[in-house]
Motif scaffolding. Structure first.
Motif, PDB file in Angstrom:
ATOM      1  N   GLN A 221     -12.823   0.765  15.775  1.00  0.00           N
ATOM      2  CA  GLN A 221     -14.132   1.134  15.218  1.00  0.00           C
ATOM      3  C   GLN A 221     -14.677   0.058  14.286  1.00  0.00           C
ATOM      4  O   GLN A 221     -15.882  -0.071  14.128  1.00  0.00           O
ATOM      5  CB  GLN A 221     -14.017   2.453  14.437  1.00  0.00           C
ATOM      6  N   ILE A 222     -13.787  -0.700  13.635  1.00  0.00           N
ATOM      7  CA  ILE A 222     -14.292  -1.672  12.654  1.00  0.00           C
ATOM      8  C   ILE A 222     -14.314  -3.092  13.221  1.00  0.00           C
ATOM      9  O   ILE A 222     -14.507  -4.045  12.479  1.00  0.00           O
ATOM     10  CB  ILE A 222     -13.476  -1.641  11.342  1.00  0.00           C
ATOM     11  N   ASN A 223     -14.163  -3.228  14.542  1.00  0.00           N
ATOM     12  CA  ASN A 223     -14.055  -4.590  15.075  1.00  0.00           C
ATOM     13  C   ASN A 223     -15.352  -5.390  15.003  1.00  0.00           C
ATOM     14  O   ASN A 223     -15.355  -6.601  15.179  1.00  0.00           O
ATOM     15  CB  ASN A 223     -13.436  -4.616  16.485  1.00  0.00           C
ATOM     16  N   ASN A 224     -16.453  -4.708  14.726  1.00  0.00           N
ATOM     17  CA  ASN A 224     -17.730  -5.426  14.627  1.00  0.00           C
ATOM     18  C   ASN A 224     -18.141  -5.722  13.215  1.00  0.00           C
ATOM     19  O   ASN A 224     -19.198  -6.264  12.973  1.00  0.00           O
ATOM     20  CB  ASN A 224     -18.830  -4.561  15.250  1.00  0.00           C
ATOM     21  N   ARG A 249      -9.032  -8.716  16.330  1.00  0.00           N
ATOM     22  CA  ARG A 249      -9.961  -7.858  17.079  1.00  0.00           C
ATOM     23  C   ARG A 249     -11.379  -8.068  16.558  1.00  0.00           C
ATOM     24  O   ARG A 249     -12.320  -7.529  17.110  1.00  0.00           O
ATOM     25  CB  ARG A 249      -9.604  -6.371  16.868  1.00  0.00           C
ATOM     26  N   SER A 250     -11.532  -8.810  15.442  1.00  0.00           N
ATOM     27  CA  SER A 250     -12.832  -8.869  14.776  1.00  0.00           C
ATOM     28  C   SER A 250     -13.652 -10.061  15.259  1.00  0.00           C
ATOM     29  O   SER A 250     -13.174 -10.907  16.005  1.00  0.00           O
ATOM     30  CB  SER A 250     -12.637  -8.968  13.267  1.00  0.00           C
ATOM     31  N   LEU A 251     -14.890 -10.123  14.785  1.00  0.00           N
ATOM     32  CA  LEU A 251     -15.764 -11.236  15.161  1.00  0.00           C
ATOM     33  C   LEU A 251     -15.273 -12.539  14.539  1.00  0.00           C
ATOM     34  O   LEU A 251     -15.721 -13.612  14.894  1.00  0.00           O
ATOM     35  CB  LEU A 251     -17.196 -10.955  14.674  1.00  0.00           C
ATOM     36  N   ARG A 252     -14.346 -12.403  13.577  1.00  0.00           N
ATOM     37  CA  ARG A 252     -13.824 -13.600  12.909  1.00  0.00           C
ATOM     38  C   ARG A 252     -12.571 -14.133  13.596  1.00  0.00           C
ATOM     39  O   ARG A 252     -11.923 -15.041  13.079  1.00  0.00           O
ATOM     40  CB  ARG A 252     -13.478 -13.252  11.455  1.00  0.00           C
ATOM     41  N   ALA A 253     -12.231 -13.559  14.746  1.00  0.00           N
ATOM     42  CA  ALA A 253     -10.942 -13.875  15.392  1.00  0.00           C
ATOM     43  C   ALA A 253     -10.706 -15.367  15.568  1.00  0.00           C
ATOM     44  O   ALA A 253      -9.582 -15.831  15.495  1.00  0.00           O
ATOM     45  CB  ALA A 253     -10.859 -13.164  16.729  1.00  0.00           C
ATOM     46  N   ARG A 254     -11.768 -16.129  15.829  1.00  0.00           N
ATOM     47  CA  ARG A 254     -11.559 -17.555  16.108  1.00  0.00           C
ATOM     48  C   ARG A 254     -11.675 -18.407  14.862  1.00  0.00           C
ATOM     49  O   ARG A 254     -11.657 -19.635  14.933  1.00  0.00           O
ATOM     50  CB  ARG A 254     -12.529 -18.028  17.175  1.00  0.00           C
ATOM     51  N   VAL A 338     -15.531 -14.832   3.051  1.00  0.00           N
ATOM     52  CA  VAL A 338     -14.156 -14.469   3.413  1.00  0.00           C
ATOM     53  C   VAL A 338     -14.017 -12.950   3.448  1.00  0.00           C
ATOM     54  O   VAL A 338     -14.504 -12.247   2.561  1.00  0.00           O
ATOM     55  CB  VAL A 338     -13.164 -15.071   2.390  1.00  0.00           C
ATOM     56  N   ARG A 339     -13.355 -12.457   4.497  1.00  0.00           N
ATOM     57  CA  ARG A 339     -13.050 -11.032   4.539  1.00  0.00           C
ATOM     58  C   ARG A 339     -11.644 -10.852   3.971  1.00  0.00           C
ATOM     59  O   ARG A 339     -10.736 -11.615   4.298  1.00  0.00           O
ATOM     60  CB  ARG A 339     -13.045 -10.572   5.992  1.00  0.00           C
ATOM     61  N   ILE A 340     -11.489  -9.834   3.113  1.00  0.00           N
ATOM     62  CA  ILE A 340     -10.183  -9.634   2.498  1.00  0.00           C
ATOM     63  C   ILE A 340      -9.467  -8.438   3.138  1.00  0.00           C
ATOM     64  O   ILE A 340      -9.977  -7.318   3.144  1.00  0.00           O
ATOM     65  CB  ILE A 340     -10.313  -9.347   0.980  1.00  0.00           C
TER      66      ILE A 340
END
Ligand SMILES: Nc1ncnc2c1ncn2[C@@H]1O[C@H](COP(=O)(O)OP(=O)(O)OP(=O)(O)O)[C@@H](O)[C@H]1O
Ligand SMILES: [Mg+2]
Length: 518
Positions: A221-224, A249-254, A338-340
């Motif tokens: 659910q939070i992958n976006n 799984r997130s948009l930040r994967a790369r 940055v995502r924590i």
């Protein structure tokens, strides 16, 4: 014919007339980077310029020792032949110009080409194509001069054009090679990313229990989004595994996934590790960027976040509020995106009550909360995890697959697993390496697990009849057993029993349980 350009004389004047069209052709050639289109362009322009019926470019494939050419203008069909053959081969080998009035009379002429292309060559003029280092890269031919045969002046014009054409061809070949190389790297990169994402994706979290499935649904659910996530759970329950699954799984994967264990560094180093440091802050200190900058655009995983000092918490909170950092010893505000993700096995609410964790930071970190279940709380998953880990380790060690005998699995199900999945990972390594058979029996298990399978918690003695007494007796025995299994470590035993440490201590006192030094 001497190829030196003479400044005066009638021939020179005629060549001079052609200089302007040659320059225009050069202009067109230098803006064409696609090799096939460039070869077509050169052939077409040379045909016109030389008043010929046709022009052909043969390029040398040094690795194969062949010359190759496109069969006709605009055609994709390629003609290949031994680089020693024909007039084109002779020019490519010797570097000399060949001007044949009647090609069929020349013993070097390779008649097959006419046969294969259905063309009838009469007059033929061929010059070498040389790159900027003077190396021959092919042969440039014009065929069938409209007004008879090619002159010495035509030779000069074709040489001048060939010099420019060779450079344009070589550039286009380099561009083509770079493109091929880039495509190959992109493909390899995509493949590697698939593997990385597969390895750390939600697929790597095993479990069909409701608790694990809820976690998997939540990460989906939070992958976006880029919300901060707090992951709690006992030691070895897969907190880091979950953090990686959320990131990949997130948009930040790369973008980078950078992890920092907040408990592993002394207070004095933690700040520079997080925010970076300017040169010369202390003697011999070099400028270093910190984890926040390293994770820019991606994810910073703060492991053991509950161990951050109050000072560090205050600094972290500021970064989360203002989205800028400052190097230690620096004054410049550096923006960071940055995502924590953070993890702890501490009960942060209790820490807040005790005044050791900031409530405002807690709410910023815990926008989404993932609670990793203890293994004993997902007992239904134990057979699946047990078999999965046994099979994967056997594969890794190139061993025949092994299975658990029913009593062994039973012991697994009864054991409280204070070290959770990590403890089971270690146990399966020991089993796969030390048991020479393909069936693991209860006797093979380590002592602590074996004991649980033997412990049957018999009913209380008949003199005690009330339910309360039976439950108390059972509770006391479970505490004694679990303390034994956890080598008297009260925190681990409390975790294993699903109690707080304080709760366990109260019960130890109540039942007057003797605790040995761990
Ligand atoms: N549900 C699961 N499915 C598959 N593997 C798991 C699962 N849970 C944990 N593991 C594995 O168990 C090991 C421990 O997991 P991890 O390091 O993520 O735990 P942790 O909670 O971060 O532990 P600690 O608190 O000690 O740092 C890892 O090898 C991980 O792959
Ligand atoms: Mg961890």
């Amino acid at each position: 014919m001497d190829s030196t350009v003479q400044p005066f004389g009638t021939e020179q004047n005629h060549l001079g007339e052609k200089l302007f069209p040659i320059l225009k052709i050069c202009q067109k050639m230098s803006s064409e980077r696609d090799l096939a289109a460039l070869l077509d362009l050169i052939a077409k322009e040379a045909t016109k310029l030389m008043e010929a019926d046709r022009a052909s470019l043969f390029l040398l494939d040094r690795k194969k020792g062949e010359l190759w050419s496109k069969v006709a203008l605009g055609s994709e069909e390629i003609l290949r032949f031994d680089a020693h053959l024909g007039i084109a081969g002779a020019v490519a080998l010797t570097g000399q110009t060949i001007n044949a009035e009647d090609a069929h009379q020349d013993p070097r002429f390779y008649k097959d080409i006419d046969l294969r292309t259905g063309y009838r060559t009469r007059s033929l003029l061929a010059v070498p194509l040389r790159n900027h280092e003077g190396e021959i890269i092919g042969t440039f031919e014009v065929l069938n001069k409209k007004s008879g045969t090619f002159s010495g002046e035509d030779e000069e014009i074709l040489k001048a054009l060939a010099a420019q054409a060779a450079i344009a061809i070589e550039t286009a070949q380099h561009v083509e090679e770079l493109r091929r190389h880039r495509d190959q790297l992109e493909e390899e990169n995509a493949q590697l990313w698939k593997e990385v994402e597969g390895r750390f994706s939600t697929q790597s979290i095993i479990g069909t229990s409701e608790k694990i499935q809820t976690i998997l649904r939540l990460t989906d659910q939070i992958n976006n989004s880029s919300v901060n996530v707090l992951i709690t759970g006992e030691s070895g329950t897969g907190k880091e595994l979950a953090a990686k699954a959320v990131h990949y799984r997130s948009l930040r994967a790369r973008k980078p996934f950078v992890a920092l264990n907040c408990a592993a560094l002394p207070e004095s180093l933690l700040e520079s590790e997080l925010f970076g440091i300017e040169r010369g802050v202390a003697t011999g200190v070099e400028r270093r960027t910190g984890k926040f900058e390293a994770a820019d655009g991606g994810t910073l995983f703060l492991d053991e976040v509950g161990d951050l000092s109050l000072t560090a918490q205050a600094k972290l909170l500021r970064v989360l509020q203002e989205r800028v950092i400052e190097h230690v010893g620096g004054r410049k505000a550096i923006p960071v995106d940055v995502r924590i993700l953070s993890a702890t096995n501490k009960n942060l609410e209790a820490e807040i009550k005790r005044g050791t964790f900031r409530e405002d930071l807690f709410y910023r970190l815990k926008v989404i909360h993932i609670q990793m279940p203890a293994l004993r709380d997902i007992r239904d998953d134990i057979p699946l995890l047990a078999n999965y880990f046994l099979a994967s380790y056997c594969r890794e060690m190139n061993k025949e697959p092994v299975e658990l005998a029913p009593q062994a699995l039973n012991a697994f199900m009864n054991y409280p697993w204070p070290g959770n999945v990590r403890e089971w990972e270690n146990e399966r390594k020991r089993l796969v390496l030390s048991v020479p058979r393909t069936t693991i029996t209860a006797e093979d298990l380590s002592e602590a697990i074996r004991k649980t399978s033997n412990a049957s918690f018999p009913p209380a003695p008949s003199s005690k009849t009330s339910l309360k007494d039976i439950v108390s007796e059972l509770e006391k025995r479970m505490i004694v057993e679990t303390l034994e299994q956890c080598r008297q470590n009260q925190q681990h035993a409390a975790n294993a029993l699903g109690l707080s440490r304080q709760g366990l201590i109260k019960k130890i006192k109540r039942y007057s349980i003797r605790v040995r030094d761990s």
